[in-house]
Design an enzyme around this catalytic site. Structure first.
Site, PDB file in Angstrom:
ATOM      1  N   CYS A   2      34.040  35.787  43.115  1.00 18.94           N
ATOM      2  CA  CYS A   2      33.996  34.343  43.281  1.00 18.94           C
ATOM      3  C   CYS A   2      34.930  33.684  42.277  1.00 18.94           C
ATOM      4  O   CYS A   2      35.686  34.342  41.576  1.00 18.94           O
ATOM      5  CB  CYS A   2      32.568  33.826  43.077  1.00 18.94           C
ATOM      6  N   ASP A 104      22.214  39.685  43.303  1.00 19.67           N
ATOM      7  CA  ASP A 104      22.393  40.260  41.970  1.00 19.67           C
ATOM      8  C   ASP A 104      22.500  39.183  40.899  1.00 19.67           C
ATOM      9  O   ASP A 104      22.295  39.447  39.718  1.00 19.67           O
ATOM     10  CB  ASP A 104      23.625  41.172  41.932  1.00 19.67           C
ATOM     11  N   ILE A 292      50.149  51.165  51.746  1.00 17.58           N
ATOM     12  CA  ILE A 292      51.429  50.527  52.059  1.00 17.58           C
ATOM     13  C   ILE A 292      52.513  51.594  51.995  1.00 17.58           C
ATOM     14  O   ILE A 292      52.533  52.429  51.083  1.00 17.58           O
ATOM     15  CB  ILE A 292      51.745  49.412  51.043  1.00 17.58           C
TER      16      ILE A 292
END
Length: 636
Positions: A2, A104, A292
């Site tokens: 976040c 959590d 990649i």
């Protein structure tokens, strides 16, 4: 994963109107939307303002933040994951804490209310959080043990402000965010601004393994964890140590598979990511892996990733790109970084994150062993340099150094002349500065002609590189190589590797977890003597032995490469227009920072093939792109 932000108003000053404070807070969290596209939360509690942007991973329905404890005494805004939250909740519930969600985040609230700052020792995971205790008018914040999650803060005129990114702090109109020339000089030396400093004066990064407490206008920070010192020779055999390492790694991977959203693994085909993929494949059916590749054969290593994916029957996703074309993405990526950082592999890391996020929300990565297990070539080079330094001076200066000057330059991945010159420069440095000399874009000597008005005193190596010396001297290991490893983990990995992964992944709202940086794994590795990490010239000795029966032989025999990026040719090719515009005489004279003659010499020699200045010019170009986008207030 976040984004967090907030501020605490000083008690001696009248509070601005609620609408004003909410507006400031919303502006701060608005810049973090890429870190948390799934929700926003804003809370005002007396003088404290806490904001949050949510990327939903665990308890999608009830895990919104900022989150209060059941009594309403404490509110927290949290970035990261607590991997052992289920065990902690069971333990805290037995002590009387009443939980209301499956998140959590509540484990942090319980740890604070039951144990105060000592509760940090219970938390296993990656995190940066800030909580406000209304009963004591205290803001308490902490950053995880290795600094995987960012935490910036500043205390100005009594106001404490914090955020996941500097871009968020820039939204507060009352803060002074000025860039001193000293910070630019540090960047030129390190290719990043080393912790705890930032690109802005009086703005800091909270050190990893540290907490912050703000009460009654006073701010203090304290360490709650550090890398343990190497111990004596273990009584266990090498086979027993390998068994223990495999067990700890499997436990670390299992902890990081807890999620309520799709999950995958970054897979480069190197030992580290392949180990994570192999262990994950043993726990999850048909795990998704991502890599990649490049269309140019000299830069493409995707076949190794495919080999591992085939071995473990993963659902493999890869994207093949043109290495040359990737250079055009640099301005966009640099502009989005809150601080300049000159790692060229930000481009493929950015693209890998993009590909991965198209399929999953969480990815496991292989970061950590290069620092903890001495996987970089700099570790054997450190020992080699110590031996070189013992050679007779006439042999070094009259024979070896002149011969090194005859080696050719190359624009390829390996430049023999550049390697030789760099090794000799590091060999001549004191032990604490040796590896950083090899890593640096601009040493103190190279910076002397670069700046028009350098910061006083910083051109002395002991001042310019003081952050490295402080780390080297702070770790009281008898073995100098262990001190090098400590500095690598606390500086290069922290501010270069982990920042790159965090920023590039979060630009695409992707959470990346690092099993090798699990506390149990890391403490086990740190306590081993150096010979279990570097045996002669063999790097990652014990790790390779532990996974020998797990991985294909082709993977075990590979050398350390990383993402291969054609920086030298980029600077002569598709990035040449930016080089000419931002490093040209007209722009430099108007800007007033750099000496146009010295920069012009570097450009001319590199473009003409007379010298390889890719590292210096890349660093300068990244800095100029960042300055051009952010336009900071530069002060002496």
């Amino acid at each position: 994963m976040c984004g967090i932000a907030g501020f605490v108003w000083p008690g001696h000053a009248p509070l601005p109107p609620e609408s004003t404070r909410l507006g400031w807070l919303a502006a701060m969290t608005g810049t973090l939307a890429h870190r948390g596209p799934d929700g926003e939360g804003l809370v005002l509690e007396g003088p404290a303002a806490l904001g949050h942007r949510r990327l939903s991973i665990i308890d999608l329905a009830a895990g919104s933040q900022p989150m209060e404890d059941p009594t309403g005494r404490v509110v927290v805004t949290f970035n990261g994951e607590i991997y052992n939250y289920r065990e902690l909740k069971a333990r805290y519930a037995a002590r009387g804490f009443k939980f209301r969600t499956n998140s959590d985040t509540e484990a942090i609230l319980a740890a604070w209310l039951l144990d105060g700052p000592a509760g940090l020792d219970d938390l296993e995971g990656m995190f940066a959080f800030a909580l406000w205790d209304k009963a004591t008018h205290t803001l308490f914040a902490a950053r995880d043990r290795f600094g995987k999650k960012p935490f910036y803060y500043t205390l100005q005129d009594g106001v404490l402000a914090f955020a996941s990114e500097l871009s968020s702090l820039r939204q507060l109109p009352f803060l002074r965010l000025q860039t001193p020339v000293s910070a630019l000089m540090r960047f030129a030396a390190y290719e990043y601004v080393p912790t705890p400093e930032t690109i802005y004066r009086d703005v800091y990064k909270l050190k990893p393994g540290h907490s912050l407490l703000f009460r009654d206008g006073r701010l203090t920070t304290a360490a709650y964890w550090d890398m343990p010192l190497p111990g004596p020779e273990p009584e266990a055999s090498e086979e027993e140590l390998c068994d223990r390492l495999r067990l700890l790694l499997a436990q670390a991977v299992k902890r990081r598979l807890v999620a309520d959203v799709p999950l995958g693994v970054f897979l480069s085909g190197g030992i580290d990511s392949s180990t994570v993929a192999a262990l994950t494949a043993g726990m999850v059916s048909r795990i998704k892996t991502f890599s990649i590749g490049f269309s140019e054969a000299s830069y493409d290593e995707s076949r190794y990733a495919r080999l591992v994916a085939s071995r473990f029957a993963t659902d493999h996703h890869e994207r093949i790109l043109s290495a040359d074309a990737c250079g055009s993405l640099l301005p966009e990526i640099v502009a989005r970084f809150d601080e300049p950082m000159a790692d060229p592999s930000i481009v493929p890391t950015y693209l890998l994150s993009q590909v991965t996020r198209e399929n999953v929300t969480v990815a496991l990565g292989g970061d950590g062993p290069d620092e903890l297990f001495y996987g970089y070539e700099y570790f054997p080079a450190f020992n080699l340099a110590a031996g070189y330094d013992r050679l007779p001076p006439f042999l070094r200066r009259r024979v070896i150094e002149p011969l090194a000057g005859l080696l050719p330059h190359s624009a390829g991945y390996i430049n023999p002349r550049f390697v030789a010159d760099t090794f000799l420069a590091g060999a001549a440095a004191p032990p604490w500065l040796r590896v950083q000399t090899w890593l640096s874009a601009f040493t103190a000597e190279a910076q002397a002609p670069l700046w028009r008005h350098p910061a006083p005193g910083l051109l002395a190596p002991e001042n310019l590189f003081a952050p490295t010396r402080d780390l080297f001297e702070a770790y009281p290991a008898a073995d100098p190589l262990a001190r090098v490893g400590y500095a690598f983990a606390r500086q290069y990995m922290l501010d270069y590797i982990l920042v790159k992964v965090d920023r590039c992944s979060m630009m695409h709202s992707l959470e990346v977890r690092a099993p090798f940086l699990d506390r149990d794994v890391a403490e086990f590795i740190c306590r081993l003597p150096s010979r279990y990490k570097l045996r002669g010239a063999k790097r990652k000795y014990l790790l390779k032995k532990a996974v020998a029966g797990l991985l294909p032989k082709e993977i075990l025999g590979r050398g350390k490469r990383g993402f291969l990026i054609p920086v030298a040719s980029w600077l002569r090719g598709q990035l040449r227009p930016q080089v000419d515009a931002l490093l040209g005489e007209k722009h430099l004279r108007e800007q007033g920072l750099f000496d146009p003659k010295e920069v012009g010499r570097l450009v001319a020699e590199h473009v003409g093939g007379a010298a390889d200045h890719r590292k210096k010019l890349w660093t300068l170009l990244v800095l100029q792109l960042w300055l051009d986008h952010h336009k900071p207030d530069i002060i002496p």
